[in-house]
Design a protein around this motif. Structure first.
Motif, PDB file in Angstrom:
ATOM      1  N   GLU A 190       4.964 -11.841  15.402  1.00  0.00           N
ATOM      2  CA  GLU A 190       4.050 -11.010  14.624  1.00  0.00           C
ATOM      3  C   GLU A 190       4.795  -9.867  13.939  1.00  0.00           C
ATOM      4  O   GLU A 190       5.752  -9.304  14.483  1.00  0.00           O
ATOM      5  CB  GLU A 190       2.947 -10.439  15.515  1.00  0.00           C
ATOM      6  N   ARG A 191       4.331  -9.534  12.738  1.00  0.00           N
ATOM      7  CA  ARG A 191       4.805  -8.348  12.030  1.00  0.00           C
ATOM      8  C   ARG A 191       3.771  -7.242  12.305  1.00  0.00           C
ATOM      9  O   ARG A 191       2.827  -7.053  11.547  1.00  0.00           O
ATOM     10  CB  ARG A 191       4.876  -8.624  10.529  1.00  0.00           C
ATOM     11  N   ASN A 192       3.938  -6.530  13.403  1.00  0.00           N
ATOM     12  CA  ASN A 192       2.897  -5.599  13.833  1.00  0.00           C
ATOM     13  C   ASN A 192       3.392  -4.179  14.086  1.00  0.00           C
ATOM     14  O   ASN A 192       2.762  -3.410  14.802  1.00  0.00           O
ATOM     15  CB  ASN A 192       2.211  -6.129  15.090  1.00  0.00           C
ATOM     16  N   SER A 193       4.537  -3.836  13.485  1.00  0.00           N
ATOM     17  CA  SER A 193       5.064  -2.469  13.627  1.00  0.00           C
ATOM     18  C   SER A 193       4.556  -1.604  12.478  1.00  0.00           C
ATOM     19  O   SER A 193       4.872  -1.865  11.312  1.00  0.00           O
ATOM     20  CB  SER A 193       6.600  -2.483  13.629  1.00  0.00           C
ATOM     21  N   TYR A 194       3.755  -0.587  12.813  1.00  0.00           N
ATOM     22  CA  TYR A 194       3.189   0.280  11.790  1.00  0.00           C
ATOM     23  C   TYR A 194       4.296   0.973  10.994  1.00  0.00           C
ATOM     24  O   TYR A 194       5.285   1.442  11.558  1.00  0.00           O
ATOM     25  CB  TYR A 194       2.274   1.325  12.421  1.00  0.00           C
ATOM     26  N   PHE A 195       4.099   0.985   9.672  1.00  0.00           N
ATOM     27  CA  PHE A 195       4.978   1.616   8.698  1.00  0.00           C
ATOM     28  C   PHE A 195       6.300   0.856   8.503  1.00  0.00           C
ATOM     29  O   PHE A 195       6.841   0.860   7.401  1.00  0.00           O
ATOM     30  CB  PHE A 195       5.256   3.085   9.060  1.00  0.00           C
ATOM     31  N   LYS A 196       6.780   0.171   9.523  1.00  0.00           N
ATOM     32  CA  LYS A 196       7.964  -0.675   9.345  1.00  0.00           C
ATOM     33  C   LYS A 196       7.557  -1.998   8.688  1.00  0.00           C
ATOM     34  O   LYS A 196       8.217  -2.466   7.759  1.00  0.00           O
ATOM     35  CB  LYS A 196       8.646  -0.934  10.680  1.00  0.00           C
ATOM     36  N   ASP A 197       6.475  -2.596   9.165  1.00  0.00           N
ATOM     37  CA  ASP A 197       5.983  -3.859   8.615  1.00  0.00           C
ATOM     38  C   ASP A 197       4.796  -3.584   7.694  1.00  0.00           C
ATOM     39  O   ASP A 197       3.701  -4.127   7.866  1.00  0.00           O
ATOM     40  CB  ASP A 197       5.565  -4.808   9.743  1.00  0.00           C
ATOM     41  N   SER A 198       5.004  -2.740   6.723  1.00  0.00           N
ATOM     42  CA  SER A 198       3.922  -2.342   5.820  1.00  0.00           C
ATOM     43  C   SER A 198       3.960  -3.176   4.538  1.00  0.00           C
ATOM     44  O   SER A 198       4.935  -3.868   4.248  1.00  0.00           O
ATOM     45  CB  SER A 198       4.018  -0.856   5.488  1.00  0.00           C
ATOM     46  N   GLU A 199       2.872  -3.097   3.765  1.00  0.00           N
ATOM     47  CA  GLU A 199       2.737  -3.826   2.507  1.00  0.00           C
ATOM     48  C   GLU A 199       2.289  -2.862   1.414  1.00  0.00           C
ATOM     49  O   GLU A 199       1.548  -1.913   1.669  1.00  0.00           O
ATOM     50  CB  GLU A 199       1.682  -4.924   2.612  1.00  0.00           C
ATOM     51  N   PHE A 200       2.717  -3.183   0.198  1.00  0.00           N
ATOM     52  CA  PHE A 200       2.294  -2.392  -0.962  1.00  0.00           C
ATOM     53  C   PHE A 200       1.991  -3.346  -2.105  1.00  0.00           C
ATOM     54  O   PHE A 200       2.760  -4.270  -2.388  1.00  0.00           O
ATOM     55  CB  PHE A 200       3.386  -1.412  -1.380  1.00  0.00           C
ATOM     56  N   ALA A 201       0.842  -3.154  -2.739  1.00  0.00           N
ATOM     57  CA  ALA A 201       0.454  -3.985  -3.885  1.00  0.00           C
ATOM     58  C   ALA A 201      -0.061  -3.082  -4.999  1.00  0.00           C
ATOM     59  O   ALA A 201      -0.658  -2.029  -4.743  1.00  0.00           O
ATOM     60  CB  ALA A 201      -0.613  -4.995  -3.492  1.00  0.00           C
ATOM     61  N   ALA A 202       0.180  -3.492  -6.242  1.00  0.00           N
ATOM     62  CA  ALA A 202      -0.237  -2.696  -7.389  1.00  0.00           C
ATOM     63  C   ALA A 202      -0.702  -3.613  -8.514  1.00  0.00           C
ATOM     64  O   ALA A 202      -0.205  -4.734  -8.672  1.00  0.00           O
ATOM     65  CB  ALA A 202       0.905  -1.806  -7.877  1.00  0.00           C
ATOM     66  N   ARG A 203      -1.658  -3.112  -9.284  1.00  0.00           N
ATOM     67  CA  ARG A 203      -2.119  -3.821 -10.477  1.00  0.00           C
ATOM     68  C   ARG A 203      -2.364  -2.812 -11.587  1.00  0.00           C
ATOM     69  O   ARG A 203      -2.987  -1.768 -11.367  1.00  0.00           O
ATOM     70  CB  ARG A 203      -3.402  -4.597 -10.199  1.00  0.00           C
ATOM     71  N   VAL A 204      -1.884  -3.136 -12.765  1.00  0.00           N
ATOM     72  CA  VAL A 204      -2.207  -2.384 -13.975  1.00  0.00           C
ATOM     73  C   VAL A 204      -3.052  -3.301 -14.848  1.00  0.00           C
ATOM     74  O   VAL A 204      -2.642  -4.424 -15.150  1.00  0.00           O
ATOM     75  CB  VAL A 204      -0.933  -1.948 -14.733  1.00  0.00           C
ATOM     76  N   SER A 205      -4.240  -2.856 -15.245  1.00  0.00           N
ATOM     77  CA  SER A 205      -5.149  -3.723 -15.999  1.00  0.00           C
ATOM     78  C   SER A 205      -5.660  -3.013 -17.251  1.00  0.00           C
ATOM     79  O   SER A 205      -5.742  -1.781 -17.314  1.00  0.00           O
ATOM     80  CB  SER A 205      -6.328  -4.153 -15.128  1.00  0.00           C
ATOM     81  N   LYS A 206      -5.996  -3.840 -18.239  1.00  0.00           N
ATOM     82  CA  LYS A 206      -6.470  -3.320 -19.517  1.00  0.00           C
ATOM     83  C   LYS A 206      -7.319  -4.393 -20.202  1.00  0.00           C
ATOM     84  O   LYS A 206      -6.952  -5.566 -20.208  1.00  0.00           O
ATOM     85  CB  LYS A 206      -5.274  -2.949 -20.418  1.00  0.00           C
ATOM     86  N   ASN A 207      -8.433  -3.991 -20.754  1.00  0.00           N
ATOM     87  CA  ASN A 207      -9.279  -4.899 -21.536  1.00  0.00           C
ATOM     88  C   ASN A 207      -9.047  -4.614 -23.016  1.00  0.00           C
ATOM     89  O   ASN A 207      -9.321  -3.514 -23.492  1.00  0.00           O
ATOM     90  CB  ASN A 207     -10.751  -4.697 -21.166  1.00  0.00           C
ATOM     91  N   ILE A 208      -8.522  -5.612 -23.721  1.00  0.00           N
ATOM     92  CA  ILE A 208      -8.243  -5.464 -25.151  1.00  0.00           C
ATOM     93  C   ILE A 208      -9.071  -6.485 -25.911  1.00  0.00           C
ATOM     94  O   ILE A 208      -8.848  -7.693 -25.791  1.00  0.00           O
ATOM     95  CB  ILE A 208      -6.740  -5.658 -25.451  1.00  0.00           C
ATOM     96  N   THR A 209     -10.049  -5.997 -26.658  1.00  0.00           N
ATOM     97  CA  THR A 209     -10.955  -6.844 -27.460  1.00  0.00           C
ATOM     98  C   THR A 209     -11.489  -8.034 -26.658  1.00  0.00           C
ATOM     99  O   THR A 209     -11.469  -9.174 -27.114  1.00  0.00           O
ATOM    100  CB  THR A 209     -10.257  -7.351 -28.745  1.00  0.00           C
ATOM    101  N   GLY A 210     -11.945  -7.736 -25.443  1.00  0.00           N
ATOM    102  CA  GLY A 210     -12.557  -8.768 -24.618  1.00  0.00           C
ATOM    103  C   GLY A 210     -11.604  -9.595 -23.778  1.00  0.00           C
ATOM    104  O   GLY A 210     -12.050 -10.456 -23.023  1.00  0.00           O
ATOM    105  N   ILE A 211     -10.298  -9.358 -23.884  1.00  0.00           N
ATOM    106  CA  ILE A 211      -9.315 -10.080 -23.084  1.00  0.00           C
ATOM    107  C   ILE A 211      -8.854  -9.171 -21.938  1.00  0.00           C
ATOM    108  O   ILE A 211      -8.353  -8.069 -22.175  1.00  0.00           O
ATOM    109  CB  ILE A 211      -8.113 -10.527 -23.929  1.00  0.00           C
TER     110      ILE A 211
END
Length: 407
Positions: A190-211
């Motif tokens: 198991e990856r169960n060590s707090y802060f050592k086995d952490s995850e980071f996710a990011a999304r940049v989103s934009k709606n341009i003329t319906g897309i």
């Protein structure tokens, strides 16, 4: 508030501002093929879900949990699916802290940049589609600007997917060179060590003329254990970074989508470790539209392109069948609504011409009243070989039925 709220629900809302919803459900499933490694029942359970939320002046508190009596595993248990606090500390910022269900991307039951935990065991034995998405313990921040929006997600400890390990479904065991199930239940480091086995996710989103456009990034670990410790006969979770993009918008009278992702397998960048999954490039193209009144169809093409393929082949043990360098998958979804949209007929199919295997999910859902609903469905697996993704599950083919009372 729920439709046809009970007096108790009305009192809770009027006095405390608390919304209470939920359901009680029974599901039963049967294997349609003999499987020497698993029980005959694929699913046999009673489930009660409570969904409680309170909209306070400063934000929203939400609690969702299930109580389950599982006759297949012969146990009763409680599952906390959500416990979070959502608020807006600034006009352009939303925060949600705690256990929550996370999702993004454009695929229909295919996931590239959605690297949040899934419950594949629930999906394949016939639970409601809601249970495919497993919860995450995370902090999610959303920032809204004129040029674009940003979503940032931090999990202090790794949230793994619930994979097929042999407890409920048989699978291909590469160490034994055959299918296995309850006779060989895989465990993992198991990856169960707090802060050592952490995850980071990011999304940049934009709606341009319906897309709808999106850019994605992830740093953490493979969501299923794609590494094998042969000495201890245990699986483990190699490090993973992922980078991707997506687009979704109107096309030919329907909705089209494109998505791509690069999976950087950081513990096997050279591709020469046969016990760790190689890096991959994944792509997806999809299209859905209404084909007739209350009848919709959707089609997807998905591809996994293994990197460093020659290195991978050179390290395989003698006699091991190599994976294809490129795995292709086509999906088809058909949905028809009848009887004032109270009856829903649906079919979802996967087919891989490279693996020569497939998976079919037919389902009939009937809403009897606002509170009562019935459902029957099946999970049908087929394949030429026992070691391909869907082919390994052939003996898990099952039919299931359920009745739900919602409140």
């Amino acid at each position: 508030m729920a439709v046809n709220a009970s007096p108790l629900q009305d009192r809770l809302y009027d006095k405390y501002g608390v919304d209470l919803n939920g359901f009680i459900e029974g599901r039963q499933g049967w294997r349609l093929r003999d499987d020497p490694y698993e029980k005959d029942s694929s699913i046999s359970e009673m489930r009660m879900q409570l969904d409680v939320s309170k909209d306070a002046d400063w934000g929203v508190i939400k609690l969702k949990g299930d109580l389950v009596g599982d006759q297949v595993e012969e146990k009763a248990y409680a599952e906390l699916r959500e416990l979070n606090f959502a608020f807006s500390p600034l006009d352009f910022m939303d925060l949600k802290i705690g256990r929550q269900t996370l999702t993004w991307g454009t695929g229909d039951l295919l996931f590239i940049n959605d690297l949040f935990p899934k419950d594949w065991q629930s999906f394949f034995i016939g639970r409601d589609d809601e249970y495919l998405k497993a919860p995450s313990d995370a902090i999610k921040g959303s920032l809204f600007f004129d040029l674009f929006d940003i979503d940032l997600i931090y999990s202090p400890v790794f949230n793994a997917s619930r994979y097929v390990d042999g407890t409920r479904l048989s699978y291909w065991n590469s160490m034994l060179g055959r299918r296995a199930g309850q006779d060989f239940i895989f465990t993992d480091h198991e990856r169960n060590s707090y802060f050592k086995d952490s995850e980071f996710a990011a999304r940049v989103s934009k709606n341009i003329t319906g897309i709808e456009l999106g850019l994605y990034g992830y740093s953490g670990f493979w969501k299923t254990p794609e590494g094998l410790d042969s000495k201890e006969a245990k699986l483990w979770y190699p490090r993973l970074s992922a980078y991707g993009a997506s687009a979704r918008g109107a096309l030919w009278g329907g909705i089209g989508n494109l998505e791509i992702g690069y999976y950087d397998s950081r513990d096997d960048r050279d591709g020469d470790d046969a016990l760790v999954r190689n890096s991959e490039i994944r792509t997806l193209a999809g299209f859905e539209r209404e084909l007739a009144s209350d009848f919709t169809g959707g089609f997807q093409y998905y591809q996994e392109w293994m990197q460093k393929y020659d290195s991978y082949k050179s390290t395989l043990p003698a006699g091991t069948a190599p994976k294809d360098e490129v795995r292709h998958v086509f999906t088809l979804r058909l949905t028809k609504l009848l009887m004032n949209q109270n009856l829903r007929l649906s079919l979802f199919t996967y087919y891989s011409p490279s693996d020569q295997d497939g998976y079919i999910r037919p389902k009939i859902h009937y809403k009897v009243t606002d509170q009562w609903a019935m459902e029957v469905g099946a999970n049908i697996f087929a394949g030429k070989d026992d070691y391909t993704f869907f082919g390994q599950f052939q003996d898990n083919t099952n039919a299931h039925a359920g009745v739900r009372w919602s409140f």
